[in-house]
Design a protein around this motif. Structure first.
Motif, PDB file in Angstrom:
ATOM      1  N   UNK A 171       0.826  -1.213   0.000  1.00  0.00           N
ATOM      2  CA  UNK A 171       0.000   0.000   0.000  1.00  0.00           C
ATOM      3  C   UNK A 171       0.857   1.259   0.000  1.00  0.00           C
ATOM      4  N   UNK A 172       1.854   1.322   0.867  1.00  0.00           N
ATOM      5  CA  UNK A 172       2.670   2.532   0.986  1.00  0.00           C
ATOM      6  C   UNK A 172       3.601   2.710  -0.206  1.00  0.00           C
ATOM      7  N   UNK A 176      -8.115  -0.181   1.774  1.00  0.00           N
ATOM      8  CA  UNK A 176      -7.741  -1.165   2.781  1.00  0.00           C
ATOM      9  C   UNK A 176      -8.990  -1.606   3.530  1.00  0.00           C
ATOM     10  N   UNK A 177      -9.239  -2.898   3.533  1.00  0.00           N
ATOM     11  CA  UNK A 177     -10.367  -3.472   4.255  1.00  0.00           C
ATOM     12  C   UNK A 177      -9.797  -4.268   5.431  1.00  0.00           C
ATOM     13  N   UNK A 217     -10.179   3.521   3.896  1.00  0.00           N
ATOM     14  CA  UNK A 217     -10.176   2.489   4.938  1.00  0.00           C
ATOM     15  C   UNK A 217     -11.596   2.064   5.283  1.00  0.00           C
ATOM     16  N   UNK A 218     -11.779   0.751   5.416  1.00  0.00           N
ATOM     17  CA  UNK A 218     -13.061   0.206   5.865  1.00  0.00           C
ATOM     18  C   UNK A 218     -12.814  -0.868   6.912  1.00  0.00           C
ATOM     19  N   UNK A 247      -6.656  -3.017  -4.020  1.00  0.00           N
ATOM     20  CA  UNK A 247      -7.564  -3.377  -2.929  1.00  0.00           C
ATOM     21  C   UNK A 247      -6.865  -4.389  -2.038  1.00  0.00           C
ATOM     22  N   UNK A 248      -6.852  -4.106  -0.734  1.00  0.00           N
ATOM     23  CA  UNK A 248      -6.209  -4.993   0.238  1.00  0.00           C
ATOM     24  C   UNK A 248      -7.253  -5.438   1.253  1.00  0.00           C
ATOM     25  N   UNK A 249      -7.344  -6.743   1.475  1.00  0.00           N
ATOM     26  CA  UNK A 249      -8.281  -7.298   2.459  1.00  0.00           C
ATOM     27  C   UNK A 249      -7.484  -8.080   3.491  1.00  0.00           C
TER      28      UNK A 249
END
Length: 281
Positions: free
Chosen positions: A78-79, A92-93, A131-132, A160-162
């Motif tokens: 992500x970064x 980000x989930x 963010x979620x 998308x990151x989960x």
């Protein structure tokens, strides 16, 4: 005879550009998801080697036991995306409660300090991370069902990151969750103990049974029409962090990786000469 449709010059230029790739900031891990033929002998228009990492539209599943660094690795992706030039936004989930906003901010500040970026850039980077928090199975399924339309409304989101997909859906995923595959996706899943008999088949408890760590979610949750990579992160007997490629659409630069972990996330081991210099008085 029918002639093929014409194309604009700008579209041809765009198609000739290198594929956008997402880096974990750790070269050893990036090589696990980089096609074997992608870098060897290939140079960009400027003469530099093409970048390694996860390609656009691909899926990466990180499997591993607690504490191995799956969450930190996703944050590295992500970064790296947010700090790069022309980097896209990231969704980000957090389905487990590990990838909290305070950790994202702390790591972004450490990333900026390490690379000597201006401190003011951190706020700009964080503005592009959406963010979620998901705290139940039904909320997770509802999120999947609306993800495709949400991404259409937020075209700047490229990753998308989960973390963690298996928190609320332990056995397997049904077809309603497969709208998850709408862009480049990185997910983490946990592992669980399963008993196997001497014939290497699942078994009930017995003296001869052997307990092995296996992924909690079957691989079939990933649709067959996408480029999917499955990587397991694990500890060696001496405590070293290792990674192994379990499956991929094509041969990759490497099938095994050794890495370490610091405040920024996963990273390569420093060269031997650097270790010697740091150890000298």
């Amino acid at each position: 005879m029918q002639l093929p449709p014409s194309q604009t010059a700008s579209s041809l230029l765009r198609s000739s550009r290198p594929v956008h790739r997402f880096s974990s900031t750790c070269d050893a891990i990036d090589q696990l998801v980089t096609p074997q033929s992608y870098i060897n002998g290939h140079l960009s228009a400027h003469g530099s080697a093409l970048e390694a990492g996860l390609s656009e539209g691909a899926v990466l599943e990180l499997v591993g036991p607690p504490g191995i660094g799956k969450t930190r690795t996703t944050l590295g992706f992500a970064l790296a995306e947010r700090f790069r030039d022309e980097g896209g936004e990231v969704l980000i989930v957090d389905a487990e409660g590990s990838l909290v906003p305070s950790l994202i901010k702390q790591t972004a500040e450490a990333y900026a300090a390490h690379h000597e970026y201006e401190a003011g850039l951190v706020n700009e980077v964080l503005e592009g991370i959406r963010y979620r928090r998901i705290d139940s199975a039904w909320t997770l399924v509802a999120f999947f069902q609306t993800l495709e339309s949400w991404l259409m409304e937020h075209p700047k989101v490229k990753l998308v990151i989960v973390d963690s997909l298996s928190s609320h859906l332990r056995p397997t995923l049904d077809t309603s969750t497969r709208t998850l595959i709408a862009d480049t996706v990185i997910v983490t899943t946990q592992m669980s103990l399963k008993l196997f008999g001497p014939d290497h088949r699942p078994s009930k408890w017995s003296r001869d049974a052997e307990a092995l760590l296996v992924p909690q979610i079957a691989e079939r949750w990933i649709p067959s029409d996408v480029d999917a990579y499955r990587v397991v992160l694990y500890y060696a007997e001496d405590g070293e962090r290792l990674g192994r490629l379990l499956s991929s659409p094509t041969p990759t630069q490497a099938t095994d990786a050794a890495f370490t972990m610091d405040l920024l996330g996963p990273c390569d081991f420093p060269p031997a000469n650097s270790q010697d210099e740091s150890a000298s008085p």
